[in-house]
Design a protein around this motif. Structure first.
Motif, short mmCIF file in Angstrom:
data_model
loop_
_atom_site.label_atom_id
_atom_site.label_comp_id
_atom_site.label_asym_id
_atom_site.label_seq_id
_atom_site.Cartn_x
_atom_site.Cartn_y
_atom_site.Cartn_z
N LYS A 6 0.86 -1.35 0.00
CA LYS A 6 -0.12 0.06 0.09
C LYS A 6 0.93 1.26 -0.22
N GLY A 7 0.55 2.18 -0.77
CA GLY A 7 1.25 3.46 -0.85
C GLY A 7 1.28 4.14 0.78
N GLU A 348 -2.84 6.32 -8.29
CA GLU A 348 -3.04 7.47 -7.23
C GLU A 348 -2.68 6.56 -6.00
N GLU A 349 -2.64 5.22 -5.83
CA GLU A 349 -2.08 4.57 -4.70
C GLU A 349 -0.57 4.82 -4.29
N TYR A 350 0.11 5.34 -5.10
CA TYR A 350 1.61 5.68 -5.21
C TYR A 350 1.85 7.12 -5.28
N ARG A 418 -5.94 9.20 4.13
CA ARG A 418 -6.03 7.49 4.27
C ARG A 418 -6.34 7.15 5.35
N SER A 419 -5.70 7.42 6.38
CA SER A 419 -6.14 7.11 7.66
C SER A 419 -7.49 7.33 8.04
N LEU A 424 -5.09 3.32 5.84
CA LEU A 424 -3.93 2.96 6.55
C LEU A 424 -4.16 3.08 8.14
N PRO A 425 -3.59 2.05 8.80
CA PRO A 425 -3.53 2.12 10.22
C PRO A 425 -2.55 3.15 10.94
N LEU A 426 -2.68 4.54 10.35
CA LEU A 426 -1.73 5.51 10.74
C LEU A 426 -1.65 5.90 12.47
#
Length: 583
Positions: A6-7, A348-350, A418-419, A424-426
């Motif tokens: 994942k980006g 967009e992912e990256y 994204r979090s 993302l589990p930021l």
């Protein structure tokens, strides 16, 4: 194929060496492309740089046609449309090699990258069949028209308008674009305009359309041989079938093409930086003062070493990202009617990694060309020496494809968004690091440990910044920029070290040199990361609260120093002995 990373996930987890692509992983096709592109530039482009910068009539078009004959214009274009359809690594190699070629690099990139990729990724079958074959041969030159006099970084505030004709057969375009590369010889323009004044959309516009005109050539600081003009649209009729993708979805086209453009700009910067180092080392080996080549002097050695070390880090970062993009592209099914949306989601992912590498590589290039001029002394200021042109040409790369300031804000805001979406589990990781910082001091002994420390520092200062500002954090660009710098160094440091480890595991060449360069970059990088983090903490806390945060930061960043002076001396010795950048 293993599951795609994942980006942005590099900040939250360990990355195994097997998941990272490096230049040492080039296959026979990659090496052939690199060798062929080098030969083409040495034989056809570098000997004519003065003519190119003098804008000799017809020369740039001639060189692009020749590049097309060698297959260097169709790397991203499917064979179905006469392209070579090579992978993303080949495209990156071409972008890197051409980076040293100044004005030609801009013409080439404007034509093959941002000029044709909107059609490759978002065009329908008719659009691809009509335009791509002529782009492969440079029969027609492509250009990308997004920027306007009043909208650069804020692209969506564009004033150019498009109105559908009463019979539905055409869109009528009115407005202007500025700083458009290849405009003076453009046959195909990718133009962004607002349908009915509010639906941001993309169009393919033929350069010979009635009402389309261009302004005079801009007189620029560098890249003097590339065509840069304003483009004007006065009731230009664009066939409705030339709408690219969907009405109101121009931002999807524009921003994802810019993501790929940032990746290629980063590759350009690496190529130019390598060339600048090669010129500087050759000069330092030849230039004698006090009866000794200046490459023997300690402070010159340090310059050569640090130039090589940063290039190594940038190169490692660029090809790591190339590998991510390559794996992603190969994982997509782009055969259906939704190919554009599928491609956009993949790119967009990256987007975060593309912004990271663009900022880092362009600033490495800036450092390298500046030190190159210094090594040349007074001769570095004389146009007879290539370093003078390299110095001027480098400046724009920190501005176009999104200024480095804009890209710095993109990095943390992308992570935060994204979090918030649960991608993302930021903040789960932030919580773990805040708890860890209250524990016992741990001395970081290995380069891998130091890289991990930098990731933890990012999460630590992000957590405290979020506590201080909450949802308003995205309004504090000074904090966002510093968070970005920590993320950038974390990515570059890890990329450098994983590359060295991978080379050692495969018993590759110059393993000790790679290891020395990676260690030197990591040990100097942790100092920058710590200082940057301290600036953030001093802004979010004061008094005893700041003192407590400082003590926690020390716990996260305590490491065993290494003799950087000695390591840089070894790196300089290897580069000077080779007379060029080697890894």
């Amino acid at each position: 194929m293993s599951e795609l990373a994942k980006g942005g996930s590099f900040l939250l987890q360990h990355t195994d060496t097997t998941r990272v692509f490096t230049p040492e992983d080039f296959d026979d096709e990659h090496r052939l492309v690199a060798e062929s592109m080098t030969s083409f530039l040495e034989e056809n482009v570098f000997p004519r740089m003065d003519e190119i910068d003098a804008k000799k009539e017809g020369l740039m078009k001639e060189l692009l046609v020749e590049a097309g004959e060698y297959g260097f214009l169709g790397s991203d274009i499917p064979e179905k449309y006469d392209g070579t359809d090579t992978d993303e690594v080949c495209s990156t190699i071409i972008a890197e090699k051409v980076g040293a070629a100044g004005s030609f690099a801009i013409a080439h990139g404007g034509h093959t990258g941002i000029g044709n990729l909107p059609i490759v990724y978002f065009g329908n079958e008719e659009q691809k069949s009509t335009y791509l074959p002529s782009i492969v041969t440079a029969e027609k030159i492509a250009a990308y028209a997004l920027t306007e006099p009043g909208s650069g970084s804020d692209a969506l505030s564009a004033k150019t308008r498009a109105v559908l004709s009463e019979d539905g057969g055409h869109y009528i375009l009115n407005g202007s674009k500025t700083f458009i590369s290849n405009a003076g010889m453009g046959d195909i323009f990718i133009v962004y305009a607002k349908v009915d004044g509010d639906k941001f959309s993309a169009f393919i516009v033929d350069g010979d359309s009635e009402g389309l005109t261009t302004g005079a050539e801009e007189h620029k600081m560098g890249l003097k041989g590339s065509s840069t003009r304003s483009v004007f649209f006065d009731n230009v009729k664009v066939p409705a079938k030339n709408l690219l993708f969907k009405v109101g979805k121009g931002h999807v086209v524009a921003f994802n093409i810019l993501n790929i453009g940032r990746h290629k700009v980063a590759a350009n910067a690496v190529g130019a930086a390598k060339y600048a180092l090669d010129q500087s080392v050759a000069y330092a080996n030849e230039r004698k003062q006090f009866n000794s080549p200046i490459s023997n002097f300690g402070l010159i050695k340090e310059k050569i070493a640090e130039m090589a070390i940063r290039i190594y880090a940038a190169e490692s970062t660029v090809y790591r990202t190339a590998g991510l993009l390559n794996d992603m592209m190969h994982s997509l099914d782009r055969t259906g009617d939704d190919a554009g949306a599928v491609t956009a989601k993949g790119i967009e992912e990256y987007s975060l990694e593309c912004s990271l590498e663009k900022v880092f590589a362009s600033e490495v290039e800036a450092f390298v060309v500046d030190e190159g001029v210094q090594i040349h002394g007074g001769y570095g200021f004389i146009a007879e020496y290539p370093i003078e042109r390299l110095y001027r040409d480098a400046r724009i790369r920190r501005i176009f494809e999104g200024t480095n300031e804009i890209n710095r804000t993109i990095i943390p805001t992308t992570l935060l968004r994204r979090s918030q979406k649960g991608a993302l589990p930021l903040f789960e990781e932030v919580g773990k690091i805040l708890k860890k910082s209250n524990g016992q001091l741990t001395v970081r002994e290995t380069p891998s440990d130091i890289v991990q420390a930098c990731k933890e520092v990012f999460l630590f200062v992000l957590g405290h910044s979020q506590e201080k500002f909450g949802s308003d954090l995205m309004k504090h660009q000074e904090i966002l920029g510093r968070l970005a710098d920590i993320a950038i160094y974390s990515y570059a440091m890890e990329s450098s070290w994983l590359r060295a480890c991978k080379a050692e595991a495969s018993k590759g060449r110059n393993v000790q040199l790679k290891t020395n360069m990676a260690k030197a970059f990591i040990h100097s990088g942790i100092v920058k990361v710590t200082n940057t983090a301290m600036e953030i903490l001093a802004h979010v806390a004061a008094g005893s609260a700041l003192e407590e945060l400082q003590s926690h930061l020390v716990k996260l960043t305590q490491y065993t120093p290494m003799d950087l002076i000695a390591v840089r001396e070894k790196v300089a010795g290897a580069i000077s002995a080779a007379g060029k950048y080697v890894v």
